[in-house]
Design a protein around this motif. Sequence first.
Motif, PDB file in Angstrom:
ATOM      1  N   LEU A 178       7.085   5.229   8.703  1.00 19.79           N
ATOM      2  CA  LEU A 178       5.789   4.954   9.312  1.00 19.79           C
ATOM      3  C   LEU A 178       5.918   3.660  10.110  1.00 19.79           C
ATOM      4  O   LEU A 178       6.290   2.628   9.559  1.00 19.79           O
ATOM      5  N   TYR A 179       5.634   3.745  11.406  1.00 15.20           N
ATOM      6  CA  TYR A 179       5.633   2.542  12.251  1.00 15.20           C
ATOM      7  C   TYR A 179       4.191   2.112  12.505  1.00 15.20           C
ATOM      8  O   TYR A 179       3.349   2.928  12.901  1.00 15.20           O
ATOM      9  N   ILE A 180       3.906   0.822  12.270  1.00 19.28           N
ATOM     10  CA  ILE A 180       2.564   0.277  12.502  1.00 19.28           C
ATOM     11  C   ILE A 180       2.688  -0.963  13.375  1.00 19.28           C
ATOM     12  O   ILE A 180       3.344  -1.943  12.995  1.00 19.28           O
ATOM     13  N   PRO A 181       2.067  -0.963  14.563  1.00 19.16           N
ATOM     14  CA  PRO A 181       2.069  -2.166  15.403  1.00 19.16           C
ATOM     15  C   PRO A 181       1.072  -3.201  14.865  1.00 19.16           C
ATOM     16  O   PRO A 181       0.250  -2.893  13.990  1.00 19.16           O
ATOM     17  N   PRO A 182       1.096  -4.424  15.382  1.00 20.26           N
ATOM     18  CA  PRO A 182       0.152  -5.446  14.937  1.00 20.26           C
ATOM     19  C   PRO A 182      -1.295  -5.020  15.183  1.00 20.26           C
ATOM     20  O   PRO A 182      -1.614  -4.390  16.195  1.00 20.26           O
ATOM     21  N   GLY A 183      -2.169  -5.365  14.239  1.00 22.48           N
ATOM     22  CA  GLY A 183      -3.603  -5.191  14.442  1.00 22.48           C
ATOM     23  C   GLY A 183      -4.178  -3.857  14.019  1.00 22.48           C
ATOM     24  O   GLY A 183      -5.394  -3.672  14.080  1.00 22.48           O
ATOM     25  N   PHE A 184      -3.354  -2.913  13.591  1.00 19.60           N
ATOM     26  CA  PHE A 184      -3.854  -1.605  13.161  1.00 19.60           C
ATOM     27  C   PHE A 184      -4.087  -1.620  11.644  1.00 19.60           C
ATOM     28  O   PHE A 184      -3.150  -1.886  10.884  1.00 19.60           O
ATOM     29  N   PRO A 185      -5.303  -1.325  11.194  1.00 22.26           N
ATOM     30  CA  PRO A 185      -5.566  -1.341   9.753  1.00 22.26           C
ATOM     31  C   PRO A 185      -4.825  -0.207   9.058  1.00 22.26           C
ATOM     32  O   PRO A 185      -4.652   0.874   9.619  1.00 22.26           O
ATOM     33  N   HIS A 186      -4.398  -0.473   7.822  1.00 20.94           N
ATOM     34  CA  HIS A 186      -3.669   0.551   7.088  1.00 20.94           C
ATOM     35  C   HIS A 186      -3.848   0.361   5.592  1.00 20.94           C
ATOM     36  O   HIS A 186      -4.191  -0.716   5.108  1.00 20.94           O
ATOM     37  N   ASP A 187      -3.611   1.437   4.892  1.00 20.06           N
ATOM     38  CA  ASP A 187      -3.757   1.434   3.435  1.00 20.06           C
ATOM     39  C   ASP A 187      -2.820   2.486   2.876  1.00 20.06           C
ATOM     40  O   ASP A 187      -2.821   3.637   3.316  1.00 20.06           O
ATOM     41  N   GLY A 188      -1.994   2.072   1.911  1.00 22.24           N
ATOM     42  CA  GLY A 188      -1.064   3.012   1.303  1.00 22.24           C
ATOM     43  C   GLY A 188      -1.115   2.915  -0.210  1.00 22.24           C
ATOM     44  O   GLY A 188      -1.255   1.829  -0.761  1.00 22.24           O
ATOM     45  N   TYR A 189      -1.039   4.067  -0.863  1.00 22.64           N
ATOM     46  CA  TYR A 189      -0.966   4.059  -2.321  1.00 22.64           C
ATOM     47  C   TYR A 189       0.038   5.120  -2.773  1.00 22.64           C
ATOM     48  O   TYR A 189       0.252   6.128  -2.102  1.00 22.64           O
ATOM     49  N   SER A 190       0.637   4.869  -3.896  1.00 18.48           N
ATOM     50  CA  SER A 190       1.686   5.744  -4.401  1.00 18.48           C
ATOM     51  C   SER A 190       1.094   7.017  -4.999  1.00 18.48           C
ATOM     52  O   SER A 190       0.178   6.963  -5.815  1.00 18.48           O
ATOM     53  N   VAL A 191       1.616   8.151  -4.567  1.00 18.02           N
ATOM     54  CA  VAL A 191       1.230   9.431  -5.163  1.00 18.02           C
ATOM     55  C   VAL A 191       1.943   9.589  -6.504  1.00 18.02           C
ATOM     56  O   VAL A 191       1.411  10.155  -7.449  1.00 18.02           O
ATOM     57  N   GLU A 192       3.151   9.089  -6.559  1.00 20.25           N
ATOM     58  CA  GLU A 192       3.968   9.074  -7.770  1.00 20.25           C
ATOM     59  C   GLU A 192       4.796   7.798  -7.716  1.00 20.25           C
ATOM     60  O   GLU A 192       4.824   7.113  -6.699  1.00 20.25           O
ATOM     61  N   THR A 193       5.434   7.449  -8.785  1.00 21.65           N
ATOM     62  CA  THR A 193       6.259   6.235  -8.778  1.00 21.65           C
ATOM     63  C   THR A 193       7.208   6.272  -7.583  1.00 21.65           C
ATOM     64  O   THR A 193       7.907   7.270  -7.362  1.00 21.65           O
ATOM     65  N   SER A 194       7.197   5.203  -6.800  1.00 16.27           N
ATOM     66  CA  SER A 194       7.924   5.258  -5.534  1.00 16.27           C
ATOM     67  C   SER A 194       8.428   3.884  -5.110  1.00 16.27           C
ATOM     68  O   SER A 194       8.004   2.853  -5.633  1.00 16.27           O
ATOM     69  N   MET A 195       9.332   3.910  -4.124  1.00 16.94           N
ATOM     70  CA  MET A 195       9.872   2.702  -3.502  1.00 16.94           C
ATOM     71  C   MET A 195       9.622   2.779  -1.997  1.00 16.94           C
ATOM     72  O   MET A 195       9.802   3.836  -1.385  1.00 16.94           O
ATOM     73  N   SER A 196       9.187   1.662  -1.419  1.00 19.70           N
ATOM     74  CA  SER A 196       8.988   1.578   0.024  1.00 19.70           C
ATOM     75  C   SER A 196       9.750   0.377   0.567  1.00 19.70           C
ATOM     76  O   SER A 196       9.792  -0.681  -0.073  1.00 19.70           O
ATOM     77  N   PHE A 197      10.318   0.534   1.768  1.00 22.19           N
ATOM     78  CA  PHE A 197      11.149  -0.501   2.377  1.00 22.19           C
ATOM     79  C   PHE A 197      10.578  -0.828   3.749  1.00 22.19           C
ATOM     80  O   PHE A 197      10.613   0.007   4.657  1.00 22.19           O
ATOM     81  N   SER A 198      10.048  -2.031   3.911  1.00 22.70           N
ATOM     82  CA  SER A 198       9.355  -2.422   5.144  1.00 22.70           C
ATOM     83  C   SER A 198      10.225  -3.375   5.968  1.00 22.70           C
ATOM     84  O   SER A 198      10.472  -4.511   5.554  1.00 22.70           O
ATOM     85  N   VAL A 199      10.680  -2.896   7.129  1.00 21.24           N
ATOM     86  CA  VAL A 199      11.475  -3.704   8.045  1.00 21.24           C
ATOM     87  C   VAL A 199      10.499  -4.338   9.029  1.00 21.24           C
ATOM     88  O   VAL A 199       9.944  -3.660   9.894  1.00 21.24           O
ATOM     89  N   GLY A 200      10.279  -5.645   8.881  1.00 22.94           N
ATOM     90  CA  GLY A 200       9.223  -6.311   9.633  1.00 22.94           C
ATOM     91  C   GLY A 200       9.724  -7.147  10.791  1.00 22.94           C
ATOM     92  O   GLY A 200      10.742  -7.839  10.683  1.00 22.94           O
TER      93      GLY A 200
END
Length: 377
Positions: A178-200
């Motif tokens: 998922l790519y998100i540019p600056p200023g776009f609101p977002h919300d994420g929650y885990s459906v199941e136990t998970s790992m996320s990796f954010s390259v900022g």
Amino acid sequence: MYQLTFFLEEFLAQYWQKKPTIIKGGFKHFVDPISPDELAGLAMEEEVDSRYIAKKDDQWEVQHGPLTFDNTPEDNWSFIVQAANHWHEGAAQLVTPFRQLPGWLFDDLMISYSTPSGGVGPHIDQYDVFIVQGSGKRHWRVGEKRDDYEEEFRHSALRQIKGFEPIIDEVLETGDILYIPPGFPHDGYSVETSMSFSVGFRSPKKQELLSTFADFVISNDIGDVHYHNPLLSTRSCNGAISEQDYHDLETMMRSLLDNPHLLKQWMGEHLSQNRHELDIVPSDPEWSNEETYQCLMNGDSFNRISGLRAFYHDAQPEIIFINGGQYTLPDECADTAKQFCNEQVVTAKSLGNAIHHPAVLTLLTQLINLGYWYLVE
């Protein structure tokens, strides 16, 4: 080695700082580069920037690291490690495919471990981020970029907003991005136990540039000159700032900015300064040039510590900026200077004939002694 399934050049033209998007299968056969236990181990370290975030009913709890994991609930919680690429070699490999983008824009790799329903709530960030879904699944919603979102203060450590209408509302699976540019609101929650990796990727603000330039000018005792006007004349209006006065003072200020040498030095030092703690271990005892040379000739290599920022200006590649410091090689060593900034590994083969240049050996040894490069036998 991690490889993207899409071309970054095409992506930049269509999406970069324009609109959010989901790239299904952005990484093929993706495997988490770090285990939950290893990530938790990092979060327990004093030097590592980490947070624990939990929600119970409508109450939020935030703890800053070093963390402990005693008595954690069954679900509805996450923990996050900032700059994980600085502390874990496997995690750092995930950044490699994004090295096609300017290094000075890259900020860090943030890793999140979440139990079912774990998240940080709806919010807005001011940086570009590629969120790579690791193991497990995570539900993401992204809204339109607007200026009228209302902040909601449910916890002093969380800058959340009340809500938004999604333009993206999907579940990410392993390898999706998922790519998100600056200023776009977002919300994420885990459906199941998970790992996320954010390259900022984080671009500097005007305020930041002006403030750090002012600090640079003061700390280097530059421009310590008073306004001088030997042609001053009397005037009838004592309270007026004349156009000539204004012009003279403006010229004084602009003279600092109209100095390319000064600006390039400040910019190189500023952009190479890291915002996050680095895993730096200075050499003790210190290396000598002879020891560095012998190791290279024996086939050993020297790796740059992960997260170290090293840059040069195209017009002056022989001057390099590393972790806020400036280093200079002779003009004939410009290609080697660029190598220190562009490559992660230094070997006898990569140095070529420059291995015999005293200035190159001296600089490499200095960088080893600072803890910026380390021996790999």
